[in-house]
Write a protein that holds these residues in place. Structure first.
Motif, PDB file in Angstrom:
ATOM      1  N   THR A   1       9.941 -11.140   1.257  1.00 39.62           N
ATOM      2  CA  THR A   1      10.905 -10.183   0.724  1.00 39.62           C
ATOM      3  C   THR A   1      10.396  -9.475  -0.530  1.00 39.62           C
ATOM      4  OG1 THR A   1      11.966 -11.894  -0.623  1.00 39.62           O
ATOM      5  CG2 THR A   1      12.787 -11.585   1.605  1.00 39.62           C
ATOM      6  N   ARG A   2       9.203  -9.776  -0.980  1.00 37.47           N
ATOM      7  CA  ARG A   2       8.700  -9.187  -2.214  1.00 37.47           C
ATOM      8  C   ARG A   2       8.168  -7.771  -1.954  1.00 37.47           C
ATOM      9  NH1 ARG A   2       5.415 -13.317  -5.864  1.00 37.47           N
ATOM     10  NH2 ARG A   2       5.906 -11.629  -7.297  1.00 37.47           N
ATOM     11  N   ARG A   3       8.276  -6.914  -2.944  1.00 38.24           N
ATOM     12  CA  ARG A   3       7.875  -5.510  -2.822  1.00 38.24           C
ATOM     13  C   ARG A   3       6.799  -5.205  -3.869  1.00 38.24           C
ATOM     14  NH1 ARG A   3      11.893  -3.120   0.280  1.00 38.24           N
ATOM     15  NH2 ARG A   3      11.129  -1.036  -0.219  1.00 38.24           N
ATOM     16  N   VAL A   4       5.993  -4.205  -3.565  1.00 39.29           N
ATOM     17  CA  VAL A   4       4.916  -3.803  -4.472  1.00 39.29           C
ATOM     18  C   VAL A   4       4.928  -2.284  -4.606  1.00 39.29           C
ATOM     19  CG1 VAL A   4       3.453  -5.787  -3.928  1.00 39.29           C
ATOM     20  CG2 VAL A   4       3.246  -3.689  -2.573  1.00 39.29           C
ATOM     21  N   TRP A   5       4.377  -1.807  -5.727  1.00 40.56           N
ATOM     22  CA  TRP A   5       4.176  -0.369  -5.939  1.00 40.56           C
ATOM     23  C   TRP A   5       2.730  -0.040  -5.578  1.00 40.56           C
ATOM     24  CZ3 TRP A   5       8.372   2.439  -6.800  1.00 40.56           C
ATOM     25  CH2 TRP A   5       9.480   1.835  -7.393  1.00 40.56           C
ATOM     26  N   ARG A   6       2.545   0.842  -4.599  1.00 41.40           N
ATOM     27  CA  ARG A   6       1.198   1.191  -4.147  1.00 41.40           C
ATOM     28  C   ARG A   6       1.186   2.609  -3.605  1.00 41.40           C
ATOM     29  NH1 ARG A   6       1.185   1.450   1.283  1.00 41.40           N
ATOM     30  NH2 ARG A   6       2.684   0.199   2.468  1.00 41.40           N
ATOM     31  N   LYS A   7      -0.019   3.134  -3.419  1.00 47.94           N
ATOM     32  CA  LYS A   7      -0.187   4.424  -2.776  1.00 47.94           C
ATOM     33  C   LYS A   7      -0.223   4.239  -1.261  1.00 47.94           C
ATOM     34  CE  LYS A   7      -2.637   6.603  -6.629  1.00 47.94           C
ATOM     35  NZ  LYS A   7      -3.869   7.321  -7.060  1.00 47.94           N
ATOM     36  N   LYS A   8      -0.194   5.357  -0.557  1.00 42.41           N
ATOM     37  CA  LYS A   8      -0.049   5.301   0.883  1.00 42.41           C
ATOM     38  C   LYS A   8      -1.215   4.596   1.566  1.00 42.41           C
ATOM     39  CE  LYS A   8       0.912   8.283   4.840  1.00 42.41           C
ATOM     40  NZ  LYS A   8       1.160   9.666   5.311  1.00 42.41           N
ATOM     41  N   LYS A   9      -2.442   4.771   1.072  1.00 44.36           N
ATOM     42  CA  LYS A   9      -3.617   4.223   1.735  1.00 44.36           C
ATOM     43  C   LYS A   9      -4.060   2.878   1.175  1.00 44.36           C
ATOM     44  CE  LYS A   9      -5.431   8.803   2.952  1.00 44.36           C
ATOM     45  NZ  LYS A   9      -6.601   9.724   2.871  1.00 44.36           N
ATOM     46  N   ASP A  10      -3.264   2.296   0.267  1.00 40.04           N
ATOM     47  CA  ASP A  10      -3.650   1.027  -0.360  1.00 40.04           C
ATOM     48  C   ASP A  10      -2.856  -0.149   0.180  1.00 40.04           C
ATOM     49  OD1 ASP A  10      -5.385   2.467  -1.883  1.00 40.04           O
ATOM     50  OD2 ASP A  10      -4.066   2.590  -3.643  1.00 40.04           O
ATOM     51  N   GLU A  11      -2.358  -0.037   1.428  1.00 38.53           N
ATOM     52  CA  GLU A  11      -1.501  -1.115   1.925  1.00 38.53           C
ATOM     53  C   GLU A  11      -2.251  -2.422   2.140  1.00 38.53           C
ATOM     54  OE1 GLU A  11      -2.431   1.548   5.544  1.00 38.53           O
ATOM     55  OE2 GLU A  11      -2.074   1.746   3.402  1.00 38.53           O
ATOM     56  N   TYR A  12      -3.589  -2.370   2.401  1.00 35.61           N
ATOM     57  CA  TYR A  12      -4.346  -3.583   2.665  1.00 35.61           C
ATOM     58  C   TYR A  12      -5.184  -4.018   1.471  1.00 35.61           C
ATOM     59  CZ  TYR A  12      -2.962  -3.083   7.516  1.00 35.61           C
ATOM     60  OH  TYR A  12      -2.225  -2.998   8.664  1.00 35.61           O
ATOM     61  N   ASN A  13      -4.915  -3.463   0.322  1.00 36.51           N
ATOM     62  CA  ASN A  13      -5.563  -3.952  -0.891  1.00 36.51           C
ATOM     63  C   ASN A  13      -5.073  -5.364  -1.180  1.00 36.51           C
ATOM     64  OD1 ASN A  13      -6.122  -4.451  -3.751  1.00 36.51           O
ATOM     65  ND2 ASN A  13      -6.725  -2.295  -3.818  1.00 36.51           N
ATOM     66  N   SER A  14      -5.956  -6.250  -1.597  1.00 37.39           N
ATOM     67  CA  SER A  14      -5.582  -7.656  -1.810  1.00 37.39           C
ATOM     68  C   SER A  14      -4.445  -7.810  -2.807  1.00 37.39           C
ATOM     69  CB  SER A  14      -6.813  -8.444  -2.286  1.00 37.39           C
ATOM     70  OG  SER A  14      -7.313  -7.895  -3.503  1.00 37.39           O
ATOM     71  N   LYS A  15      -4.326  -6.875  -3.752  1.00 37.82           N
ATOM     72  CA  LYS A  15      -3.231  -6.951  -4.718  1.00 37.82           C
ATOM     73  C   LYS A  15      -1.887  -6.592  -4.094  1.00 37.82           C
ATOM     74  CE  LYS A  15      -6.124  -5.788  -8.727  1.00 37.82           C
ATOM     75  NZ  LYS A  15      -6.306  -4.836  -9.844  1.00 37.82           N
ATOM     76  N   ASN A  16      -1.943  -5.878  -2.986  1.00 40.65           N
ATOM     77  CA  ASN A  16      -0.708  -5.395  -2.367  1.00 40.65           C
ATOM     78  C   ASN A  16      -0.326  -6.164  -1.111  1.00 40.65           C
ATOM     79  OD1 ASN A  16      -0.733  -3.353  -4.321  1.00 40.65           O
ATOM     80  ND2 ASN A  16      -1.927  -1.986  -3.003  1.00 40.65           N
ATOM     81  N   THR A  17      -1.010  -7.253  -0.808  1.00 36.69           N
ATOM     82  CA  THR A  17      -0.724  -8.039   0.395  1.00 36.69           C
ATOM     83  C   THR A  17      -0.233  -9.428   0.005  1.00 36.69           C
ATOM     84  OG1 THR A  17      -3.028  -8.799   0.522  1.00 36.69           O
ATOM     85  CG2 THR A  17      -2.440  -6.801   1.754  1.00 36.69           C
ATOM     86  N   ILE A  18       0.399 -10.077   0.951  1.00 35.18           N
ATOM     87  CA  ILE A  18       0.906 -11.440   0.760  1.00 35.18           C
ATOM     88  C   ILE A  18       0.346 -12.301   1.877  1.00 35.18           C
ATOM     89  CG2 ILE A  18       2.963 -12.898   0.764  1.00 35.18           C
ATOM     90  CD1 ILE A  18       4.506 -10.579  -0.388  1.00 35.18           C
ATOM     91  N   PRO A  19      -0.339 -13.386   1.578  1.00 34.53           N
ATOM     92  CA  PRO A  19      -0.861 -14.260   2.644  1.00 34.53           C
ATOM     93  C   PRO A  19       0.283 -14.979   3.348  1.00 34.53           C
ATOM     94  CG  PRO A  19      -1.226 -15.248   0.487  1.00 34.53           C
ATOM     95  CD  PRO A  19      -0.707 -13.871   0.237  1.00 34.53           C
ATOM     96  N   THR A  20       0.195 -15.068   4.655  1.00 34.26           N
ATOM     97  CA  THR A  20       1.223 -15.729   5.447  1.00 34.26           C
ATOM     98  C   THR A  20       0.603 -16.861   6.250  1.00 34.26           C
ATOM     99  OG1 THR A  20       0.902 -14.186   7.281  1.00 34.26           O
ATOM    100  CG2 THR A  20       2.568 -13.607   5.646  1.00 34.26           C
TER     101      THR A  20
END
Length: 468
Positions: free
Chosen positions: A160-179
């Motif tokens: 449920t956590r959200r991040v602030w990122r640009k459109k092409k940075d969805e797979y940046n390690s800072k913007n992902t959550i390990p599952t």
């Protein structure tokens, strides 16, 4: 009457041109094969608007009423289902048009709320609990020690956590959550709290049975009560889990001389500790523990850090939870504010019963009561016909009171009546024909048998001429 065809623009222009040339309605109609009324309507429209084309039409778009009717009857209908239904009816629209139409009518797509599966016995038990404790003062709830168990997952709230990122940075390690599968493991916790703060938190190892539950209570409940300085007269709350209601557990409470608050089944929203569990899980997600050992340690630390003011506020607002007829209720709709006639089965005014009397402290599941039911807004909704409680989904309203549908009958002939379609005398329902007219209607009116206009036998005998 069938709908007539619409005249094309060329014919309308010809009608206007002939009218300008000085021809009459009948002459124009004969030449063009149209009715004189049609010719007159087109000419009047031209004189008023200076045009012959159709004006923009007001009202709902074509098919909008069908969309709203389908959504009202079946809220789970999808946009594709609505598109297919309209296509079969001869109207082709897109999903975007469906969304815009629903949005204009104040509807939007929402996730369905998940609620416990309730049986009639659960509804009756919850209703009894609300009626018994609606008017209890805040001081009584401050004496309650609330308890429950919960499962804490290692990656429980990360999704449920959200991040602030640009459109092409969805797979940046800072913007992902390990599952990981199944939440990465979990632990089961037992906890308790009161208005004065949180009590002890205990991790349950393995499968908990009645003996383990009693051991947890002995090692954690009583120390928590002493640490929070609950004093005398405190009451313990737990749900109706089989381990909680086992005979050995009841005997343990009896030997310890502990009072247990009666509790309705399938009502987790009545327990304020559920809000505290949510607060704990949010705090744990911010700490991001790496393994189950760290998870347990973080749980203990964050549980102890929850301010006492948070606990006090949950208990302070408990009366809103009991008033389950209000907004947010998932059992009853809000009952309408209708006047109540106290001449029909209204209970006498008595002092409210406190929840901690010996009659209310019970280890068993509360049974449904057949007494007239006092609803949440303070009014009495009992059927004048049978005297039993009338619930919102089964009531019909007549004579300013709520009835069961089969109980709304004529007092004299016992015929089932239609709400709002019957007579009334001294607060009792009567059918118009023949009962009300026979008993209370004007004499001399032909109601009943053919040719009969006198209904009182004595008057009929006095007015009959003598045969002698």
């Amino acid at each position: 009457m069938a709908k007539t065809r619409e005249l094309c623009k060329d014919i309308r222009d010809k009608i206007v041109d002939r009218h300008k040339a000085g021809m009459g309605y009948m002459t124009i109609g004969k030449q063009l094969g149209e009715k004189a009324t049609t010719v007159g309507a087109i000419i009047r429209k031209w004189k008023k608007f200076k045009m012959t084309v159709n004006l923009p039409r007001s009202g709902a778009p074509r098919g909008a009423s069908m969309i709203m009717r389908k959504v009202r009857d079946q809220p789970r209908t999808t946009r594709q289902d609505l598109v297919n239904d309209l296509k079969r009816a001869g109207t082709t629209v897109s999903k975007k048009t469906i969304s815009n139409t629903l949005r204009r009518h104040g509807l939007k797509s929402c996730s369905a709320r998940k609620v416990p599966l309730l049986k009639p016995a659960h509804v009756q038990a919850r209703l009894k609990f609300a009626n018994d404790h609606l008017d209890d003062p805040e001081e009584e709830w401050e004496k309650v020690m609330w308890s429950d168990e919960t499962k804490i997952e290692l990656f429980g709230l990360n999704s449920t956590r959200r991040v602030w990122r640009k459109k092409k940075d969805e797979y940046n390690s800072k913007n992902t959550i390990p599952t990981v599968k199944h939440g990465g493991g979990n632990i089961i916790l037992w906890g308790c709290f009161s208005a004065k703060g949180t009590g002890r938190l205990h991790r349950i190892e393995g499968r908990m049975d009645g003996a383990m539950y009693r051991e947890i209570l002995a090692n954690n409940l009583l120390p928590s009560v002493r640490a929070l300085k609950m004093g005398r007269g405190w009451v313990f709350q737990h749900d109706n889990d089989p381990k909680h209601t086992a005979r050995a557990t009841k005997e343990w409470f009896h030997k310890k001389h502990l009072k247990v608050l009666e509790w309705p089944s399938q009502c987790p929203d009545l327990n304020p500790i559920e809000n505290l569990w949510r607060e704990l899980k949010v705090r744990i997600a911010q700490r991001q523990p790496r393994n189950l050992k760290d998870l347990e340690m973080v749980c203990m630390e964050e549980w102890a850090k929850i301010p006492a003011a948070v606990c006090a506020n949950l208990v302070k607002n408990y009366r809103k939870r009991v008033n389950i007829g209000g907004a947010g209720s998932y059992i009853y709709d809000t009952p309408p504010q209708t006047p109540v006639d106290k001449s029909f089965n209204s209970p006498p005014d008595e002092a409210p019963t406190t929840p901690w009397t010996n009659s209310q402290i019970n280890y068993n599941q509360p049974k449904a009561s057949n007494a007239p039911t006092r609803m949440f807004a303070g009014e009495t909704y009992s059927c004048p016909g049978c005297g039993k409680a009338v619930y919102f989904a089964e009531k019909v309203m007549s004579l300013g009171r709520n009835w069961h549908r089969p109980c709304l009958r004529c007092v004299r002939c016992k015929k089932t009546l239609t709400p709002g379609g019957h007579a009334e005398h001294e607060g009792s329902p009567y059918c118009h024909v023949p009962c009300y007219g026979y008993l209370f209607g004007p004499k001399g009116v032909n109601i009943g048998k053919v040719g009969c206009y006198l209904y009182e036998k004595e008057n009929a005998e006095n007015e009959m001429p003598s045969e002698h």
